[in-house]
Every structure is written in C-alpha cells, then in structure tokens.
Design a protein around this motif. Structure first.
Motif, short mmCIF file in Angstrom:
data_model
loop_
_atom_site.label_atom_id
_atom_site.label_comp_id
_atom_site.label_asym_id
_atom_site.label_seq_id
_atom_site.Cartn_x
_atom_site.Cartn_y
_atom_site.Cartn_z
N ASN A 90 0.93 4.98 102.46
CA ASN A 90 0.82 5.13 103.91
C ASN A 90 0.03 6.34 104.37
O ASN A 90 -0.21 6.50 105.56
N ILE A 91 -0.38 7.20 103.44
CA ILE A 91 -1.14 8.40 103.79
C ILE A 91 -2.44 8.41 103.01
O ILE A 91 -2.42 8.36 101.77
N PRO A 92 -3.61 8.44 103.67
CA PRO A 92 -4.88 8.53 102.93
C PRO A 92 -5.02 9.89 102.26
O PRO A 92 -4.82 10.93 102.89
N THR A 93 -5.37 9.89 100.98
CA THR A 93 -5.52 11.15 100.25
C THR A 93 -6.88 11.26 99.56
O THR A 93 -7.17 12.30 98.98
N LEU A 94 -7.70 10.22 99.63
CA LEU A 94 -9.01 10.27 98.99
C LEU A 94 -10.04 10.94 99.89
O LEU A 94 -10.04 10.74 101.10
N GLN A 95 -10.92 11.72 99.28
CA GLN A 95 -12.03 12.30 100.02
C GLN A 95 -13.11 11.25 100.24
O GLN A 95 -13.09 10.17 99.64
N SER A 96 -14.06 11.55 101.09
CA SER A 96 -15.14 10.62 101.40
C SER A 96 -15.92 10.24 100.14
O SER A 96 -16.25 11.10 99.32
N ASN A 97 -16.15 8.91 99.98
CA ASN A 97 -16.91 8.36 98.86
C ASN A 97 -16.21 8.55 97.51
O ASN A 97 -16.86 8.39 96.47
N LYS A 98 -14.93 8.84 97.51
CA LYS A 98 -14.15 8.91 96.28
C LYS A 98 -13.51 7.55 96.01
O LYS A 98 -13.13 6.83 96.94
N PHE A 99 -13.36 7.22 94.72
CA PHE A 99 -12.82 5.93 94.32
C PHE A 99 -11.63 6.16 93.40
O PHE A 99 -11.63 7.10 92.58
N GLU A 100 -10.60 5.32 93.53
CA GLU A 100 -9.41 5.45 92.70
C GLU A 100 -8.97 4.08 92.21
O GLU A 100 -9.00 3.10 92.95
N VAL A 101 -8.55 4.02 90.95
CA VAL A 101 -7.95 2.81 90.40
C VAL A 101 -6.62 3.19 89.78
O VAL A 101 -6.50 4.23 89.12
N SER A 102 -5.59 2.38 90.02
CA SER A 102 -4.26 2.65 89.47
C SER A 102 -3.69 1.37 88.89
O SER A 102 -3.97 0.27 89.38
N GLN A 103 -2.89 1.52 87.85
CA GLN A 103 -2.22 0.39 87.22
C GLN A 103 -0.74 0.73 87.11
O GLN A 103 -0.38 1.75 86.51
N SER A 104 0.10 -0.10 87.70
CA SER A 104 1.54 0.14 87.66
C SER A 104 2.24 -1.03 86.98
O SER A 104 1.82 -2.19 87.09
N PHE A 105 3.33 -0.68 86.28
CA PHE A 105 4.17 -1.67 85.60
C PHE A 105 5.61 -1.46 86.08
O PHE A 105 6.13 -0.34 86.02
N ASP A 106 6.25 -2.53 86.54
CA ASP A 106 7.59 -2.44 87.10
C ASP A 106 8.51 -3.45 86.42
O ASP A 106 8.14 -4.63 86.26
N TYR A 107 9.69 -2.99 86.04
CA TYR A 107 10.70 -3.87 85.45
C TYR A 107 11.99 -3.71 86.24
O TYR A 107 12.45 -2.58 86.48
N GLY A 108 12.58 -4.82 86.68
CA GLY A 108 13.78 -4.77 87.52
C GLY A 108 14.88 -5.67 86.99
O GLY A 108 14.63 -6.69 86.34
N ARG A 109 16.12 -5.27 87.32
CA ARG A 109 17.32 -6.04 86.96
C ARG A 109 18.20 -6.20 88.19
O ARG A 109 18.33 -5.29 89.01
N ALA A 110 18.82 -7.38 88.30
CA ALA A 110 19.79 -7.64 89.37
C ALA A 110 20.84 -8.59 88.83
O ALA A 110 20.52 -9.57 88.13
N THR A 111 22.10 -8.31 89.16
CA THR A 111 23.21 -9.12 88.65
C THR A 111 24.15 -9.47 89.79
O THR A 111 24.51 -8.61 90.60
N SER A 112 24.54 -10.74 89.86
CA SER A 112 25.54 -11.19 90.83
C SER A 112 26.61 -11.97 90.07
O SER A 112 26.61 -12.04 88.84
N PHE A 113 27.51 -12.59 90.81
CA PHE A 113 28.64 -13.27 90.18
C PHE A 113 28.19 -14.45 89.31
O PHE A 113 28.74 -14.70 88.24
N VAL A 114 27.15 -15.17 89.75
CA VAL A 114 26.74 -16.37 89.01
C VAL A 114 25.32 -16.28 88.46
O VAL A 114 24.91 -17.17 87.71
N GLN A 115 24.57 -15.21 88.81
CA GLN A 115 23.18 -15.14 88.38
C GLN A 115 22.81 -13.78 87.81
O GLN A 115 23.35 -12.74 88.24
N ASN A 116 21.87 -13.79 86.86
CA ASN A 116 21.29 -12.58 86.31
C ASN A 116 19.77 -12.70 86.40
O ASN A 116 19.20 -13.69 85.92
N ASP A 117 19.14 -11.69 87.02
CA ASP A 117 17.69 -11.72 87.21
C ASP A 117 17.01 -10.60 86.44
O ASP A 117 17.50 -9.47 86.40
N ARG A 118 15.88 -10.94 85.83
CA ARG A 118 14.97 -9.96 85.24
C ARG A 118 13.58 -10.23 85.79
O ARG A 118 13.16 -11.39 85.88
N SER A 119 12.87 -9.18 86.12
CA SER A 119 11.53 -9.37 86.67
C SER A 119 10.58 -8.30 86.15
O SER A 119 10.98 -7.15 85.91
#
Length: 349
Positions: A90-119
């Motif tokens: 939500n906040i611009p941090t790049l200077q003029s004519n600067k380029f950025e590439v990022s790669q993120s990896f996310d692993y999540g877990r959620a558990t309820s009474f009848v279901q188990n989720d992995r993502s």
C-alpha cells in the motif's frame, strides 16, 4: 626580548581562536544543508540508517588508512528504508525508473470439526516506479490445495491446483509526513478472474451458499476493483502504519443464477522496528469484514465473514538491493486460517 615573545604568543592565540570560530560557523552551515536535504526526501522512504552507515563507512575508511581493513565495494548500502516494506502493498517505495521483482511462497493450515485444509501459494510480483511517489505492480499467483472432509465412515480428499486471480494496482503518495502528522498513500487495484470459479455450478440454488464445500479453491471467479488509503509515521527507529480500504466483487451470472459477493471492508495496522542496518522486525494486524452474499437475489444465511490475522515479519538484507523476508501469520478469528508460513525473496534493479 621577553615582551616581544609574549606579544607573538598572544597574536598566535588570537589567530587560532579566529580559525576555530570560522570552522564552527562552517560546521553549522553544513549541518543546515544536510537537514534541508533530509526533509526534502519522500515521506516513508527515508533511510534512517543512511547517516549511521555513512558514518560507519567513514570510520572504516579511517581505520583502513591507519592500517585496518577497508570496506569492500560490494558492501554498499541500499537507498531504501527496510521498515517501509511491512506495508509494501500500500506504500510506494521504489524510486523513479527502478524495477523490483519478488517471489513469495506461502503455506497455510486450517482445521475444523469435519475438515482439514492445506494450501500452498507461489506469487511472483513485478513492480516499477514511474516516479518517486508513484508505483505500478503486477502479481501472478499459482496455488495448490488439499481439503480432507470426514463424512460419516469415509474421508473425502480433494486436491486442487492452478493459476489464481492475477491482480494489477497503482499506488501513490498523497502527501508527505510532517513533524506532527502522518503521510498518506492511495492505492487503486483490480483483481482479474483468471482462475476457476470456486462455485459448485451443478448445484446452484437461490439463497444457498454457492461454493463447493469439498474443494478449497483460492480464486474468486469475479472482477474485483479495490481501493485503500494508507497512513504512515516515522518515529525513529520505528515506522507506524494504519490503513483502511474496500473492494467490491462485481456480480456474475452462472447457469442463469446471479452470484453477488458484495462489498468487503479491509483494514490494517502495525509497526516496524529497525534492529540494525540490515535487520528489521515488524508486527501487523490485517482484517476484512464482508457483507452478506446474495445468490439469485436472495441473501445467503451465515455468509458474513470476519477475517483477522496477526503477522510477524523479519526483513533481512542479504546484499545490495536483495532481501530475504520470512513471516508467520496467525489467525485470530474462526474465518481465518489457523497458521501460515511465508518466505519471500526481493530484488531491485
């Protein structure tokens, strides 16, 4: 003879005093110039460690002159404050004519009474600074998920994977922070339904939740424009931020039945702390509250969701314009995942 020597010594002392006064005046002038340049920098992007690192570099150079090890050219600092990365979306941090590439990896877990989720989600993001206070971004996510449902005497396992919704956005600083007030940035974005719709199209009915209860799909199936207003304030060595936004999933018709997810209010708050020139710690709270969904023009019962998470982030600079960012996210409401682990790599050119 004694009087002549005394007069010479007094004249030399007066000359030395005048020289000291001239040097003090010059030092004050230089301090004023440095202060003016610091105030002229964009808000939220001031590298508060720059002066400290330059001083350290000067000390290292002095030590090298005296026989110590000199600083290597590859150890130069970045010109961007790491603390601003905590509100990176939500906040611009790049200077003029600067380029950025990022790669993120996310692993999540959620558990309820009848279901188990992995993502699992892998997101590639490209950012470009078209001006010092204006930035464009493109995010391309890929996901894979598994949902295990305990139904009577059997367990149903559904694995899903594919491209999720691509998003584009533009963010710009509206005004810079002052001594007694925060700076502000505006973000406008659009989520494109490039992924599969999460609905059970064979069983769509009016007033009934349309999603497939046996499948965990990480795409929305709708065009979703959004906007947010982010505030930030620097209190060295902290950066404080808080913001609010909204998005709207445009209604879409599936099998002659209109699905209307409606509006969603989003908010965030947190702070970042500069531990050192290379290391930043941060804590943020992120929430979203959605209105009741409508299917076929009929409101769906129990479709109001409230999501709230706490995120703990470490930002570690590994080299010139290269960062490693691990994070842990904990769900604080029933609608949020129990826990998620993230690892991001960020490089600027």
């Amino acid at each position: 003879m004694t009087a002549s020597v005394s007069a010479f010594a007094q004249s030399k002392e007066e000359l030395l005093e005048r020289r000291i006064q001239q040097l003090e005046a010059r030092l004050k002038l230089l301090e004023g110039e440095v202060s003016k340049r610091e105030k002229a920098k964009p808000a939220g992007l001031r590298d508060r460690g720059a002066d400290r690192q330059q001083a350290a570099a000067g000390t290292s150079a002095a030590e090298g002159t005296q026989g110590g090890a000199q600083q290597q050219p590859g150890q130069q600092k970045s010109t961007v404050a790491q603390e601003a990365f905590l509100a990176r979306d939500n906040i611009p941090t790049l200077q003029s004519n600067k380029f950025e590439v990022s790669q993120s990896f996310d692993y999540g877990r959620a558990t309820s009474f009848v279901q188990n989720d992995r993502s699992f989600r892998a997101t590639t993001t490209f950012r470009y600074g078209i001006a010092n206070d204006v930035e464009l971004a493109l995010s391309i996510p890929y996901f894979a998920s598994q949902r295990r449902t305990n139904a009577f005497n059997q367990t149903i396992v559904r694995n899903t994977s594919g491209l999720s919704d691509i998003s584009v956005q533009a963010s710009a600083n509206l005004w810079r922070e002052g001594e007694w007030y925060p700076g502000a940035a505006l973000t406008l974005g659009l989520s494109i339904p490039t992924g599969d719709a999460p609905y059970d199209l064979q069983n769509l009915r009016q007033g009934v939740i349309p999603t497939d209860p046996l499948t965990l799909n990480q795409s929305s199936g709708h065009w979703v424009p959004r906007g947010s207003l982010q505030f930030f304030k620097t209190v060295d060595p902290l950066i404080l931020f808080f913001g609010i936004g909204a998005d709207y999933a445009i209604p879409k018709t599936f099998n002659d039945i209109k699905v209307e997810p409606g509006y969603r209010i989003t908010y965030n708050m947190g702070f970042g702390f500069a531990v050192s020139e290379r290391t930043t710690l941060g804590v943020s709270f992120n929430g979203a509250l959605s209105e009741r969904m409508k299917v076929g023009g009929v409101p769906v019962a129990n479709s109001v969701n409230e999501l709230l998470t706490a995120r703990f982030t470490l930002i570690q600079r590994l080299g010139q314009d290269f960062w490693l960012e691990p994070a842990v996210t904990l769900g604080l409401t029933d609608d949020a995942p129990d826990a998620a682990f993230s690892l991001s790599l960020r490089k600027r050119f």
